[in-house]
Design a protein around this motif. Structure first.
Motif, mmCIF file in Angstrom:
data_model
loop_
_atom_site.group_PDB
_atom_site.id
_atom_site.type_symbol
_atom_site.label_atom_id
_atom_site.label_comp_id
_atom_site.label_asym_id
_atom_site.label_seq_id
_atom_site.Cartn_x
_atom_site.Cartn_y
_atom_site.Cartn_z
ATOM 1 N N GLY A 145 0.935 -1.146 -0.073
ATOM 2 C CA GLY A 145 0.033 -0.097 0.162
ATOM 3 C C GLY A 145 0.838 1.223 0.026
ATOM 4 N N ALA A 146 0.228 2.389 -0.425
ATOM 5 C CA ALA A 146 1.117 3.422 -0.584
ATOM 6 C C ALA A 146 0.106 4.716 -0.194
ATOM 7 C CB ALA A 146 1.458 3.737 -1.970
ATOM 8 N N SER A 147 0.431 5.243 1.159
ATOM 9 C CA SER A 147 -0.531 6.232 1.487
ATOM 10 C C SER A 147 0.323 7.769 1.384
ATOM 11 C CB SER A 147 -0.901 6.088 2.967
ATOM 12 O OG SER A 147 0.199 6.029 3.774
ATOM 13 N N LEU A 148 -0.483 8.782 1.178
ATOM 14 C CA LEU A 148 0.131 10.133 0.804
ATOM 15 C C LEU A 148 0.011 10.855 1.865
ATOM 16 C CD1 LEU A 148 1.550 11.584 -1.534
ATOM 17 C CD2 LEU A 148 -0.691 12.571 -2.177
ATOM 18 N N PRO A 149 1.204 11.344 2.713
ATOM 19 C CA PRO A 149 0.946 11.807 4.046
ATOM 20 C C PRO A 149 0.873 13.259 3.890
ATOM 21 C CG PRO A 149 3.185 11.058 3.611
ATOM 22 C CD PRO A 149 2.439 10.470 2.482
ATOM 23 N N MET A 150 -0.077 14.114 3.112
ATOM 24 C CA MET A 150 -0.390 15.368 2.694
ATOM 25 C C MET A 150 -0.770 16.060 4.026
ATOM 26 S SD MET A 150 0.731 16.179 -0.419
ATOM 27 C CE MET A 150 -0.174 17.370 -0.893
ATOM 28 N N PRO A 151 -0.298 16.949 4.261
ATOM 29 C CA PRO A 151 -0.724 17.723 5.540
ATOM 30 C C PRO A 151 -2.094 18.286 4.841
ATOM 31 C CG PRO A 151 1.498 18.513 5.391
ATOM 32 C CD PRO A 151 0.944 17.617 3.965
ATOM 33 N N GLU A 152 -3.040 18.455 6.051
ATOM 34 C CA GLU A 152 -4.266 19.197 5.950
ATOM 35 C C GLU A 152 -4.547 20.692 5.985
ATOM 36 O OE1 GLU A 152 -7.010 16.943 8.280
ATOM 37 O OE2 GLU A 152 -6.998 15.229 7.289
ATOM 38 N N GLU A 153 -4.945 21.310 5.256
ATOM 39 C CA GLU A 153 -5.122 22.585 5.248
ATOM 40 C C GLU A 153 -6.659 23.055 5.681
ATOM 41 O OE1 GLU A 153 -3.123 26.371 3.271
ATOM 42 O OE2 GLU A 153 -4.799 25.686 1.920
ATOM 43 N N GLU A 154 -6.859 23.681 6.780
ATOM 44 C CA GLU A 154 -8.218 24.030 7.249
ATOM 45 C C GLU A 154 -8.510 25.174 7.893
ATOM 46 O OE1 GLU A 154 -7.757 21.656 11.738
ATOM 47 O OE2 GLU A 154 -8.742 20.447 9.883
ATOM 48 N N ARG A 214 9.562 0.054 -3.169
ATOM 49 C CA ARG A 214 8.315 0.308 -3.656
ATOM 50 C C ARG A 214 7.900 1.792 -3.573
ATOM 51 N NH1 ARG A 214 5.246 -4.794 -1.041
ATOM 52 N NH2 ARG A 214 6.196 -3.709 0.663
ATOM 53 N N TYR A 215 7.130 2.453 -4.264
ATOM 54 C CA TYR A 215 6.746 3.769 -4.142
ATOM 55 C C TYR A 215 6.072 4.064 -2.936
ATOM 56 C CZ TYR A 215 1.716 3.344 -5.737
ATOM 57 O OH TYR A 215 0.585 3.217 -5.729
ATOM 58 N N GLY A 216 5.456 3.366 -2.381
ATOM 59 C CA GLY A 216 4.697 3.260 -1.154
ATOM 60 C C GLY A 216 5.720 3.439 0.242
ATOM 61 N N ASP A 217 6.900 2.390 -0.159
ATOM 62 C CA ASP A 217 7.842 2.555 1.070
ATOM 63 C C ASP A 217 8.617 4.050 0.970
ATOM 64 O OD1 ASP A 217 6.826 0.294 1.968
ATOM 65 O OD2 ASP A 217 8.398 -0.970 0.681
ATOM 66 N N TYR A 218 8.743 4.463 -0.333
ATOM 67 C CA TYR A 218 9.519 5.547 -0.544
ATOM 68 C C TYR A 218 8.695 6.828 0.174
ATOM 69 C CZ TYR A 218 11.257 10.016 -2.864
ATOM 70 O OH TYR A 218 11.785 10.996 -3.274
ATOM 71 N N LEU A 219 7.402 6.860 -0.277
ATOM 72 C CA LEU A 219 6.735 7.930 0.341
ATOM 73 C C LEU A 219 6.497 7.967 1.934
ATOM 74 C CD1 LEU A 219 3.720 7.996 -2.362
ATOM 75 C CD2 LEU A 219 5.679 9.599 -2.192
ATOM 76 N N ARG A 220 6.563 6.767 2.459
ATOM 77 C CA ARG A 220 6.583 6.684 3.993
ATOM 78 C C ARG A 220 7.672 7.150 4.400
ATOM 79 N NH1 ARG A 220 2.752 2.147 3.259
ATOM 80 N NH2 ARG A 220 4.651 1.046 2.128
ATOM 81 N N GLY A 221 8.772 7.361 3.729
ATOM 82 C CA GLY A 221 10.078 7.902 4.284
ATOM 83 C C GLY A 221 10.063 9.608 4.099
ATOM 84 N N VAL A 222 9.073 10.082 3.494
ATOM 85 C CA VAL A 222 9.024 11.481 3.193
ATOM 86 C C VAL A 222 8.533 12.338 4.576
ATOM 87 C CG1 VAL A 222 8.181 13.425 1.524
ATOM 88 C CG2 VAL A 222 8.844 10.965 0.794
#
Length: 421
Positions: free
Chosen positions: A212-221, A297-305
Motif C-alpha cells: 500500500g502507498a498512503s500519501l501523508p499530505m498535511p491538511e489545510e483547514e 516500492r513507491y509506497g515505502d519511498y513515500l512513507r519516508g518523506v
C-alpha cells in the motif's frame, strides 16, 4: 510540522473586515448553488422516522467515539479487546439505513446532496440535523441502533473473520483527537487507547506488507476561534488519527470482501499508477534531490518523506500524480475487472460514514443482507448504477466549496495582517 497561522482578530479595527468575510462566505453558498435547509417534508420525516428495534443488545460493551473536537455527527464507535493471541475489533456504525426510508423525502434530498460539506461558517449536512446530529448519531450516553462489525485479527493484525449485524449500543465516552493524543503522550491513556495504538500499528504494518502507498499530505483547514476569529492551519494528522483511520480502512476492506463473495456491491476503486507516471515521478524527485532508489516500492519511498523537511512538500505534491482515477465501481453478478484501491493494495468499500456520505448506506445494506442470508433489498439493486455519478458530482461540489472558502479566508487574513504591519 510548522503551521501556517493567519488570523483575522476581533479587534474593533478589523470588525468590518470580519463581517465582510462572513458575508462573502454566505454569498459563496448561493454562487455554488449549495443546498439551503431541508424541505418541511424531509424535516418531518426525519423527526418521525421509526427504526425497527434490533434483536441484539450490545449496550454492555463500552464503545467509545473518537472524532474532531466538537463533532456531533458521530458515525462510528469502537471497542477493542485481545482475543487469544489476536484481537477482536467491534466497530459500531450509525444505522442510517434503518432511519432513511427508500423513496422518501430524506432519501431524495440525500441523493441530491451526496455528502456533507464542511465550511467555516457551518456545515451543509447530508441529512437533517435531527438525524445526523441527533437521533442517528452515536452520542455518548444514548441508546442507539447501530450496524456493528465484529472483525477478528490474528497476532500480526491480519483479518481472520468479519461480520455485521444490527444491535442496540450505547457509547460511553466521546473523545477528540487532540485530547486522546495528549493522554497517550502523557502516559495517562486507558486500555482502549493502548489497544488502538497496537492494532493501528499492526494494520499499518499490514498495509506496508501489501504494498500500500498512503500519501501523508498535511491538511489545510479553517479554524474559527471565538477570541481570535478565523485562522488557517496546515497540519499533519496526529498518530491517534492514523490509528483510528486504520479501523475504518479495516472495516471497508472487510465489507469489500463480503460484497465480492456475495456477487453484489459497490467498491471504492483506484487503478495502480502506470509505468509512465512512475517514471515521471522518479525523474521529478531525482531533480528535487531526493532520489527514489531502484528496488524500493513507491509506497515505502513515500512513507519516508517528511512533509516538514526541506522540499518535502514538493515531493508529496509531485506524488499526487500517482493517486488518480479513484471512483466507485458497482456490480451485480459479474465481478468487475478492477476491484482494488491501489493506495491500499486491496479491495475496499465505503461503509463507515453513512451520516456524512451517501454511498455508505448502500454498502451497509448490502453487507447486512449478505451476512444475514437475506436478499439484497430491491431499492439497493435498482439504484446501484446511479451512485458513481451522484458521488462524483457531490465530491466536485464539496471540493469547489471548501477550496473557495479557504481562498476567501486566506485573502482576508492576509489583507488584515498586511494592514496591521
Amino acid at each position: 510540522m510548522p503551521q501556517r497561522h493567519l488570523s483575522l482578530t476581533r479587534d474593533p479595527r478589523v470588525a468590518s473586515e470580519r463581517a465582510s468575510l462572513e458575508a462573502r462566505l454566505s454569498e459563496l453558498r448561493g454562487e455554488l448553488d449549495l443546498p439551503e435547509g431541508f424541505s418541511p417534508e424531509a424535516l418531518a420525516e426525519a423527526e418521525s422516522a421509526a427504526v425497527e428495534p434490533p434483536g441484539l443488545d450490545l449496550r454492555e460493551i463500552p464503545f467509545t467515539t473518537l472524532d474532531p473536537a466538537g463533532s456531533r455527527d458521530l458515525d462510528q464507535a469502537f471497542h477493542l479487546e485481545r482475543a487469544g493471541s489476536g484481537f477482536a475489533v467491534r466497530y459500531a456504525i450509525a444505522d442510517v439505513p434503518g432511519f432513511v426510508r427508500p423513496g422518501g423525502a430524506v432519501d431524495a434530498e440525500a441523493r441530491r446532496r451526496g455528502q456533507t460539506i464542511y465550511l467555516p461558517d457551518g456545515s451543509i449536512p447530508l441529512h437533517p440535523r435531527t438525524l445526523s446530529e441527533g437521533r442517528a448519531s452515536l452520542l455518548a450516553g444514548e441508546d442507539r441502533p447501530a450496524l456493528v462489525w465484529t472483525i477478528e485479527l490474528d497476532a500480526a493484525g491480519a483479518q481472520t473473520s468479519a461480520r455485521v449485524e444490527r444491535a442496540l449500543v450505547r457509547s460511553r465516552e466521546q473523545r477528540d483527537y487532540a485530547g486522546a493524543q495528549a493522554e497517550i503522550d502523557a502516559g495517562r491513556h486507558d486500555e482502549q487507547l493502548e489497544l488502538l495504538r497496537v492494532v493501528g500499528e499492526l494494520r499499518i504494518g499490514q498495509e506496508r506488507a501489501r504494498g500500500g502507498a498512503s500519501l501523508p499530505m498535511p491538511e489545510e483547514e479553517v479554524v474559527v476561534d471565538p477570541d481570535d476569529g478565523y485562522r488557517i492551519e496546515r497540519r499533519s494528522p496526529l498518530p491517534v488519527e492514523e490509528w483510528n483511520a486504520q479501523l475504518s480502512l479495516l472495516t471497508g476492506m472487510a465489507a469489500a470482501g463480503i460484497m465480492l463473495s456475495g456477487g453484489v456491491g459497490i467498491l471504492r476503486t483506484m487503478p495502480a499508477p502506470d509505468e509512465a507516471s512512475l517514471a515521471r515521478f522518479r525523474a521529478e524527485v531525482a531533480e528535487i534531490g531526493s532520489p527514489w532508489a531502484a528496488g524500493v516500492r513507491y509506497g515505502d519511498y513515500l512513507r519516508g518523506v517528511d512533509p516538514a523537511a526541506p522540499r518535502g512538500m514538493e515531493i508529496l505534491e509531485a506524488a499526487t500524480s500517482l493517486f488518480r482515477g479513484a471512483g466507485y465501481t458497482p456490480f451485480d453478478g459479474a465481478i468487475p475487472e478492477l476491484t482494488t484501491q491501489a493506495a491500499l493494495a486491496a479491495p475496499y468499500a465505503h461503509v463507515t460514514a453513512p451520516l456524512r456520505r451517501l454511498v455508505d448506506r448502500w454498502g451497509l445494506a448490502i453487507c447486512l443482507a449478505l451476512c444475514e442470508g437475506d436478499e439484497v433489498p430491491d431499492w439497493v439493486r435498482s439504484s446501484l448504477a446511479d451512485l458513481p455519478a451522484l458521488m462524483r458530482a457531490a465530491g466536485q461540489r464539496a471540493s469547489r466549496a471548501e477550496g473557495a472558502a479557504i481562498d476567501l479566508v486566506e485573502e482576508a487574513c492576509a489583507a488584515s495582517a498586511s494592514r496591521a504591519a
